[in-house]
Design a protein around this motif. Structure first.
Motif, mmCIF file in Angstrom:
data_model
loop_
_atom_site.group_PDB
_atom_site.id
_atom_site.type_symbol
_atom_site.label_atom_id
_atom_site.label_comp_id
_atom_site.label_asym_id
_atom_site.label_seq_id
_atom_site.Cartn_x
_atom_site.Cartn_y
_atom_site.Cartn_z
ATOM 1 N N VAL A 101 3.761 -0.062 2.600
ATOM 2 C CA VAL A 101 3.383 -0.584 3.463
ATOM 3 C C VAL A 101 3.305 -1.525 3.268
ATOM 4 O O VAL A 101 2.575 -1.447 2.281
ATOM 5 C CB VAL A 101 2.321 0.303 4.418
ATOM 6 C CG1 VAL A 101 2.025 -0.153 5.219
ATOM 7 C CG2 VAL A 101 2.857 2.122 4.803
ATOM 8 N N SER A 102 4.040 -2.719 4.194
ATOM 9 C CA SER A 102 3.652 -4.373 4.671
ATOM 10 C C SER A 102 2.027 -4.316 4.668
ATOM 11 O O SER A 102 1.058 -3.298 5.153
ATOM 12 C CB SER A 102 4.510 -4.579 5.587
ATOM 13 O OG SER A 102 3.735 -4.592 6.362
ATOM 14 N N ARG A 119 0.644 -0.997 -0.359
ATOM 15 C CA ARG A 119 0.031 0.041 -0.056
ATOM 16 C C ARG A 119 0.832 1.190 -0.282
ATOM 17 O O ARG A 119 2.120 1.618 0.686
ATOM 18 C CB ARG A 119 -1.211 -0.006 1.515
ATOM 19 C CG ARG A 119 -1.720 0.927 1.343
ATOM 20 C CD ARG A 119 -2.865 0.527 2.980
ATOM 21 N NE ARG A 119 -2.631 -0.013 3.954
ATOM 22 C CZ ARG A 119 -2.369 1.313 4.865
ATOM 23 N NH1 ARG A 119 -2.516 2.272 4.816
ATOM 24 N NH2 ARG A 119 -1.434 0.720 6.356
ATOM 25 N N VAL A 120 0.507 2.510 -0.720
ATOM 26 C CA VAL A 120 1.192 3.437 -0.617
ATOM 27 C C VAL A 120 0.554 4.505 0.078
ATOM 28 O O VAL A 120 -0.793 5.054 0.574
ATOM 29 C CB VAL A 120 1.093 4.174 -2.305
ATOM 30 C CG1 VAL A 120 1.813 4.911 -2.313
ATOM 31 C CG2 VAL A 120 2.111 2.862 -2.964
ATOM 32 N N VAL A 121 1.187 4.890 1.272
ATOM 33 C CA VAL A 121 0.902 6.093 1.936
ATOM 34 C C VAL A 121 1.544 7.340 1.780
ATOM 35 O O VAL A 121 3.257 7.531 2.070
ATOM 36 C CB VAL A 121 1.284 5.578 3.032
ATOM 37 C CG1 VAL A 121 0.844 6.787 3.919
ATOM 38 C CG2 VAL A 121 -0.128 4.341 3.481
ATOM 39 N N GLN A 122 0.683 9.228 1.785
ATOM 40 C CA GLN A 122 1.678 10.041 1.442
ATOM 41 C C GLN A 122 1.121 10.714 2.547
ATOM 42 O O GLN A 122 -0.017 10.710 3.213
ATOM 43 C CB GLN A 122 1.363 10.949 0.396
ATOM 44 C CG GLN A 122 1.843 12.125 -0.017
ATOM 45 C CD GLN A 122 1.756 13.042 0.486
ATOM 46 O OE1 GLN A 122 0.828 13.473 0.913
ATOM 47 N NE2 GLN A 122 2.855 14.091 1.399
ATOM 48 N N ASP A 123 2.028 10.654 3.398
ATOM 49 C CA ASP A 123 2.209 11.591 4.667
ATOM 50 C C ASP A 123 3.205 12.062 5.330
ATOM 51 O O ASP A 123 4.517 10.912 5.454
ATOM 52 C CB ASP A 123 1.620 10.241 6.118
ATOM 53 C CG ASP A 123 1.746 10.875 7.279
ATOM 54 O OD1 ASP A 123 2.515 12.362 7.527
ATOM 55 O OD2 ASP A 123 0.769 10.922 7.854
ATOM 56 N N ASN A 124 3.757 13.593 5.397
ATOM 57 C CA ASN A 124 5.429 13.415 4.734
ATOM 58 C C ASN A 124 5.713 13.738 6.312
ATOM 59 O O ASN A 124 7.324 13.377 6.677
ATOM 60 C CB ASN A 124 5.078 15.094 4.492
ATOM 61 C CG ASN A 124 4.943 15.766 3.374
ATOM 62 O OD1 ASN A 124 4.786 14.256 2.591
ATOM 63 N ND2 ASN A 124 4.216 16.948 2.796
ATOM 64 N N GLU A 125 4.851 14.075 7.592
ATOM 65 C CA GLU A 125 5.597 13.537 8.843
ATOM 66 C C GLU A 125 6.261 12.708 9.246
ATOM 67 O O GLU A 125 7.155 12.104 9.389
ATOM 68 C CB GLU A 125 4.384 14.533 9.909
ATOM 69 C CG GLU A 125 5.296 14.481 10.896
ATOM 70 C CD GLU A 125 4.527 15.657 12.759
ATOM 71 O OE1 GLU A 125 4.310 14.777 13.636
ATOM 72 O OE2 GLU A 125 3.236 15.542 11.931
#
Length: 105
Positions: free
Chosen positions: A32-33, A2-8
């Motif tokens: 993310v697994s 899974r792709v996650v966009q979270d700068n922090e």
């Protein structure tokens, strides 16, 4: 994966893996697994439309991930070139980048 966009969160994870701190502004994507563990991350900074984008990557880089990230850089950010950074010892990523992109000296 899974792709996650979270700068922090992703930026901090990537920084911890590399012993670095990323300065704002930047955009960070994590991979993310299914178990919820971050396995790889890319951080993009120093970018502007029509110019260069600096790309720092940590972890494995699969072909589907590379396609997603290249679409982001060239279509979303509208960059015309990329400076890709990874650890010298990250041979699989260096080889994949070498097949996918051309070097400029």
């Amino acid at each position: 994966m899974r792709v996650v966009q979270d700068n922090e969160v992703i930026g901090n994870w990537a920084g911890a893996q590399l012993g670095a701190t990323f300065q704002e502004p930047f955009t960070a994507y994590g991979f993310v697994s299914p178990a919820g563990t971050i396995t790889a991350a890319s951080v993009f900074n120093d970018y502007y439309p029509g110019g260069n984008c600096e790309w720092t990557h940590v972890g494995n880089l699969r072909p589907a991930m590379l396609r997603f990230l290249c679409r982001f850089v060239f279509e979303e950010l509208e960059a015309t070139r990329v400076t890709a950074k990874t650890r010298r010892g990250n041979v699989p990523v260096r080889q994949m980048l070498g097949r996918a992109m051309t070097y400029e000296c």
